[in-house]
Write an enzyme that holds these catalytic residues in place. Structure first.
Site, PDB file in Angstrom:
ATOM      1  N   HIS A  94       0.835  -1.192   0.000  1.00 21.99           N
ATOM      2  CA  HIS A  94       0.000   0.000   0.000  1.00 21.99           C
ATOM      3  C   HIS A  94       0.877   1.251   0.000  1.00 21.99           C
ATOM      4  O   HIS A  94       2.105   1.184   0.115  1.00 21.99           O
ATOM      5  CB  HIS A  94      -0.923  -0.013   1.213  1.00 21.99           C
ATOM      6  CG  HIS A  94      -2.002  -1.051   1.121  1.00 21.99           C
ATOM      7  ND1 HIS A  94      -3.004  -1.170   2.055  1.00 21.99           N
ATOM      8  CD2 HIS A  94      -2.239  -2.023   0.192  1.00 21.99           C
ATOM      9  CE1 HIS A  94      -3.809  -2.166   1.715  1.00 21.99           C
ATOM     10  NE2 HIS A  94      -3.371  -2.697   0.599  1.00 21.99           N
ATOM     11  N   GLU A  99       1.403   3.598   2.190  1.00 21.52           N
ATOM     12  CA  GLU A  99       2.214   3.813   3.384  1.00 21.52           C
ATOM     13  C   GLU A  99       3.456   2.915   3.384  1.00 21.52           C
ATOM     14  O   GLU A  99       4.556   3.356   3.754  1.00 21.52           O
ATOM     15  CB  GLU A  99       1.377   3.531   4.645  1.00 21.52           C
ATOM     16  CG  GLU A  99       0.140   4.403   4.759  1.00 21.52           C
ATOM     17  CD  GLU A  99      -1.112   3.772   4.160  1.00 21.52           C
ATOM     18  OE1 GLU A  99      -2.200   3.978   4.714  1.00 21.52           O
ATOM     19  OE2 GLU A  99      -0.996   3.066   3.129  1.00 21.52           O
ATOM     20  N   CYS A 141      -1.601  -1.450   7.487  1.00 19.68           N
ATOM     21  CA  CYS A 141      -0.741  -0.264   7.430  1.00 19.68           C
ATOM     22  C   CYS A 141      -0.743   0.480   8.763  1.00 19.68           C
ATOM     23  O   CYS A 141       0.242   1.137   9.113  1.00 19.68           O
ATOM     24  CB  CYS A 141      -1.197   0.657   6.309  1.00 19.68           C
ATOM     25  SG  CYS A 141      -0.897  -0.024   4.661  1.00 19.68           S
ATOM     26  N   THR A 183     -32.359  23.054 -13.240  1.00 20.20           N
ATOM     27  CA  THR A 183     -33.425  22.079 -13.452  1.00 20.20           C
ATOM     28  C   THR A 183     -33.920  22.140 -14.879  1.00 20.20           C
ATOM     29  O   THR A 183     -33.682  23.103 -15.600  1.00 20.20           O
ATOM     30  CB  THR A 183     -34.607  22.342 -12.509  1.00 20.20           C
ATOM     31  OG1 THR A 183     -35.092  23.668 -12.745  1.00 20.20           O
ATOM     32  CG2 THR A 183     -34.187  22.211 -11.056  1.00 20.20           C
ATOM     33  N   LEU A 213     -30.629   5.048 -21.725  1.00 20.04           N
ATOM     34  CA  LEU A 213     -30.265   6.122 -20.795  1.00 20.04           C
ATOM     35  C   LEU A 213     -31.450   6.503 -19.914  1.00 20.04           C
ATOM     36  O   LEU A 213     -31.315   6.665 -18.696  1.00 20.04           O
ATOM     37  CB  LEU A 213     -29.779   7.339 -21.578  1.00 20.04           C
ATOM     38  CG  LEU A 213     -28.415   7.195 -22.260  1.00 20.04           C
ATOM     39  CD1 LEU A 213     -28.263   8.213 -23.385  1.00 20.04           C
ATOM     40  CD2 LEU A 213     -27.289   7.357 -21.243  1.00 20.04           C
ATOM     41  N   SER A 241     -33.925   4.706 -19.046  1.00 17.55           N
ATOM     42  CA  SER A 241     -34.273   3.644 -18.086  1.00 17.55           C
ATOM     43  C   SER A 241     -33.480   3.776 -16.796  1.00 17.55           C
ATOM     44  O   SER A 241     -33.994   3.489 -15.709  1.00 17.55           O
ATOM     45  CB  SER A 241     -34.053   2.268 -18.714  1.00 17.55           C
ATOM     46  OG  SER A 241     -32.670   1.986 -18.897  1.00 17.55           O
TER      47      SER A 241
END
Length: 380
Positions: free
Chosen positions: A55, A57, A93, A220, A328, A330
């Site tokens: 990772h 770190e 970690c 909107t 789209l 849906s």
């Protein structure tokens, strides 16, 4: 420099490092880490390079030179995501940080993964190390919005994407001296444009704060007389409606490389047979899926929920829904979306397939102006 400014400075470096793991860290999050001495010197840094490997770190501590190891006792560790506290493919970690005896840890945001969720921070604090959480939290959450959506909503992050013509008023007659039946990316629009450039987006000329992505502004859909088209009507001599420019097409391919799967409807699949691959960018092509009322083969699904269930089971964290209009819509109808990206061209056509209607209470978060205009929305 104030402590808050110092913390933000090094957290920005963490975010910069983290983005290097965009392709290979998946399905793990992108994470960056920076180790800073008491005197303000960076003595170590790293990022999560590949899933199953060290990772951020771990890589940051590994980069510390032997002559700088004595500085760790008074050092601060900056990390864009909470250090893990569990054994997975690698050790915790949090335990590594505690073993190094650093003075302070600064986290960008809490990890929503069920095995962590604050346990890493708790463990480090219980070891007597000072912990600060929430530095550039918005930016850190944005970086891993796919990972976070997957873990909090138990589904992929969904991007609805389409390209449309400039909107026109349905009761505005065409001028026979300027009308053209063909779309073109050069020259002026054949119709006087009733909105700002790039609009089927229904924002007013006074909404500069919306264009700048202000949190508190909402746009909107209110102008029902404005119509934009995303495709030609099916027919014997059907040809796709070309809206994207070569440059914006390249941006679409970049977007595909950054996401795990892509979906089109059955009609789009049959009419256009889109490749939906990454050809003009570098990176992996997304998994191709098709939405149809009658699935007959692998990769076909009947409902948006079925699509997302499949992707969640496969640990795929993001989906682009690319069309057509019915597909789209849906996703819009059932509220299964996180981001809407609309590319608008500065021309219109006589007729075609109407673009989906934007939902209410959405916010513009990004506007990109090229020859075409790309507007990105999220929920308000």
């Amino acid at each position: 420099m104030k402590q808050e400014e110092t913390d933000e400075k090094y957290m920005r470096r963490c975010l910069q490092l983290a983005r290097n793991g965009q392709q290979l860290a998946k399905p793990n999050p992108m994470v960056g880490a920076v180790i800073v001495s008491k005197e303000g010197k960076i003595i170590g840094e790293g990022y999560h390079v590949r899933c199953g490997k060290g990772h951020a770190e771990v890589n940051a501590f590994a980069s510390v030179r032997k002559e700088d190891e004595a500085l760790l006792r008074e050092a601060t560790v900056y990390v864009s995501l909470e250090p893990c506290s569990h054994y997975g493919k690698t050790p915790p970690c949090a335990d590594l940080i505690i073993s190094k005896g650093v003075r302070r840890v600064v986290c960008g945001c809490i990890d929503p993964f069920a095995e962590v969720q604050g346990r890493g921070v708790k463990k480090i604090r219980e070891a007597g190390i000072e912990v600060t959480v929430g530095v550039l939290e918005k930016e850190c959450l944005e970086l891993n919005k796919r990972f976070i959506t997957y873990n909090t909503h138990k589904r992929p992050y969904v991007i609805l994407k389409w390209a449309e013509t400039e909107s026109r008023l349905t009761n505005t007659p065409f001028n026979t001296t300027t009308d053209t039946p063909f779309n073109t990316t050069t020259g002026p629009s054949p119709i006087p444009l009733p909105h700002r450039e790039g609009s089927n987006h229904r924002y007013s000329p006074d909404d500069a704060s919306i264009i700048n992505g202000s949190k508190d502004d909402v746009t909107t859909c209110t102008n029902n007389s404005a119509v934009a088209y995303i495709g030609n009507l099916p027919g014997k001599d059907y040809q796709p409606l070309i809206i994207s420019t070569p440059f914006t097409k390249m941006l679409v391919h970049k977007m595909r490389a950054e996401n795990d799967a892509i979906l089109v409807g059955k009609t789009t699949e049959e009419l256009e047979q889109p490749q939906l691959t990454v050809r003009e960018w570098s990176g992996p092509s997304p998994e191709k899926l098709v939405l149809t009322s009658q699935p007959t083969k692998a990769g076909e699904y009947a409902t948006p929920a079925e699509v997302l269930s499949h992707l969640y089971a496969e640990k795929k964290q993001s989906l682009i829904v690319e069309g057509g209009a019915k597909t789209l819509q849906s996703f819009l109808d059932v509220g299964l979306w996180d981001e809407i990206r609309i590319e608008s061209a500065p021309f219109t056509v006589n007729e075609g397939i109407e673009a989906p209607k934007l939902p209410d209470n959405i916010r513009i978060v990004k506007v990109e102006k090229y020859v075409n205009t790309i507007v990105t929305y999220e929920r308000a």
